[in-house]
Design a protein around this motif. Sequence first.
Motif, short mmCIF file in Angstrom:
data_model
loop_
_atom_site.label_atom_id
_atom_site.label_comp_id
_atom_site.label_asym_id
_atom_site.label_seq_id
_atom_site.Cartn_x
_atom_site.Cartn_y
_atom_site.Cartn_z
N THR A 176 50.47 -59.48 52.67
CA THR A 176 49.79 -60.22 51.61
C THR A 176 49.53 -61.67 52.03
O THR A 176 50.04 -62.13 53.05
CB THR A 176 50.58 -60.13 50.29
N PHE A 234 57.88 -56.35 53.72
CA PHE A 234 56.82 -57.11 53.06
C PHE A 234 56.58 -58.42 53.79
O PHE A 234 57.45 -59.29 53.84
CB PHE A 234 57.25 -57.37 51.61
N LEU A 235 55.40 -58.53 54.38
CA LEU A 235 55.06 -59.68 55.22
C LEU A 235 54.09 -60.60 54.49
O LEU A 235 53.05 -60.16 54.00
CB LEU A 235 54.43 -59.14 56.51
N LEU A 236 54.47 -61.86 54.42
CA LEU A 236 53.63 -62.84 53.73
C LEU A 236 52.97 -63.76 54.74
O LEU A 236 53.66 -64.43 55.51
CB LEU A 236 54.49 -63.63 52.74
N LYS A 288 55.03 -54.30 47.01
CA LYS A 288 56.45 -54.46 47.36
C LYS A 288 57.23 -53.17 47.04
O LYS A 288 58.13 -52.78 47.77
CB LYS A 288 57.03 -55.65 46.58
N GLU A 336 50.96 -57.86 44.36
CA GLU A 336 52.08 -58.00 45.30
C GLU A 336 53.30 -57.18 44.89
O GLU A 336 53.92 -56.52 45.72
CB GLU A 336 52.51 -59.46 45.45
N ALA A 374 59.24 -61.76 49.89
CA ALA A 374 58.88 -61.57 51.30
C ALA A 374 60.09 -61.26 52.19
O ALA A 374 61.16 -61.80 52.01
CB ALA A 374 58.16 -62.81 51.81
N ASP A 375 59.88 -60.35 53.14
CA ASP A 375 60.90 -60.09 54.17
C ASP A 375 60.61 -60.91 55.42
O ASP A 375 61.40 -60.92 56.36
CB ASP A 375 60.89 -58.60 54.54
N HIS A 376 59.44 -61.56 55.40
CA HIS A 376 59.00 -62.27 56.60
C HIS A 376 57.89 -63.24 56.18
O HIS A 376 56.98 -62.86 55.47
CB HIS A 376 58.41 -61.23 57.56
N ILE A 377 58.01 -64.48 56.63
CA ILE A 377 56.94 -65.43 56.36
C ILE A 377 56.31 -65.81 57.69
O ILE A 377 57.02 -66.21 58.63
CB ILE A 377 57.46 -66.68 55.62
#
Length: 329
Positions: free
Chosen positions: A66, A177-179, A171, A167, A200-203
């Motif tokens: 997202t 979930f990658l932002l 999710k 989102e 998010a799991d990752h930014i």
Amino acid sequence: MDSTFRRIPDIPLQDLIDGLSLGNRAFLSRAITLVESKRDDDKIVSAELIDKVLKPDAKSLRIGITGVPGVGKSTFIEAFGRMLTGMGKKVAVLSIDPSSSRTKGSILGDKTRMEELSKDPNAYIRPSASGSSLGGVASSTRETIILCEAAGFDVIIIETVGVGQSETVVKDMVDYFLLLMLAGGGDELQGIKRGIMEMADHILINKADGNNLKAAKQAKEEYKNAIHLFPPNDANWTVPVGLCSATERTGIEEAWEEIQKYQQQTTGNGWFAKNRKRQLLKWFHERIHAKLEMDFYSRKDIKEKIKEREELISSQQISVRKAVDELFN
Ligand code: GDP
């Protein structure tokens, strides 16, 4: 006419299943059109299809991506997807689009933007399902994931198109979930709510290239500090903050390494399977609610009774509570 209302040409269910299991993309497309169909006869066949192809322990990885429009989602997915197919993986890209205003033209636009990936024999790109409710679109996307897995796709990417409501829905159907973010925009400007950052799991800060690199590095430090203040997530995972450039194709492999680390860690601590189970049960209950609502409102006698009571409520002749009780008696 809207494709969701189009009846697919008749094809024996077993042929469809066989074609799917061979990874045939034309059959996959037909199967998806079938599960998106609103026709009652198609719904019966779809239910049977999904039931037959469901793999209890699908070894796939479902990744949600997202970020605000323009952040570089399509460009990133093109680079990321090509890297994965280069490793011999089969990649499916689906999108969720809650806005009904989206035209066919912009869907085509997406296809040309992911030009290399759309020509890749190991990739499959499907524009978003259309539908009147986000819940309905979400449900057909979940079934589309199952179909893609049955067709042998190992990485399923779900992209959100548009910001705001989709989102949470995404999710609830992905493992990761990658932002994607931009430097220098400020959270407010980017329309990213704190709640989305917490999911998010990752930014990943995209466009970390050229004149923008310095600002991107600075943003990385800021986001790192910001996420320290968030409560720890259920997966016991430390959310990485990284840099990438989708156009220069830098930081893409590092992102994949983090994703694999997540998969290893959460498979090890049981979270991966637990999360999928939780998502399935949530979907089950959402469908129960949706079905109850649809069955209720589509009844002719109920429609009339509701109309009568609306008038009584408006003229304050009856309380809302009493009107509702009467409907259910
Ligand atoms: P989306 O709306 O999130 O799908 O964004 P797009 O992938 O369509 O990208 C929007 C614009 O940003 C396009 O003009 C891209 O070429 C550009 N863009 C995407 N990624 C990068 C990047 O890493 N660096 C730079 N400089 N531009 C990028």
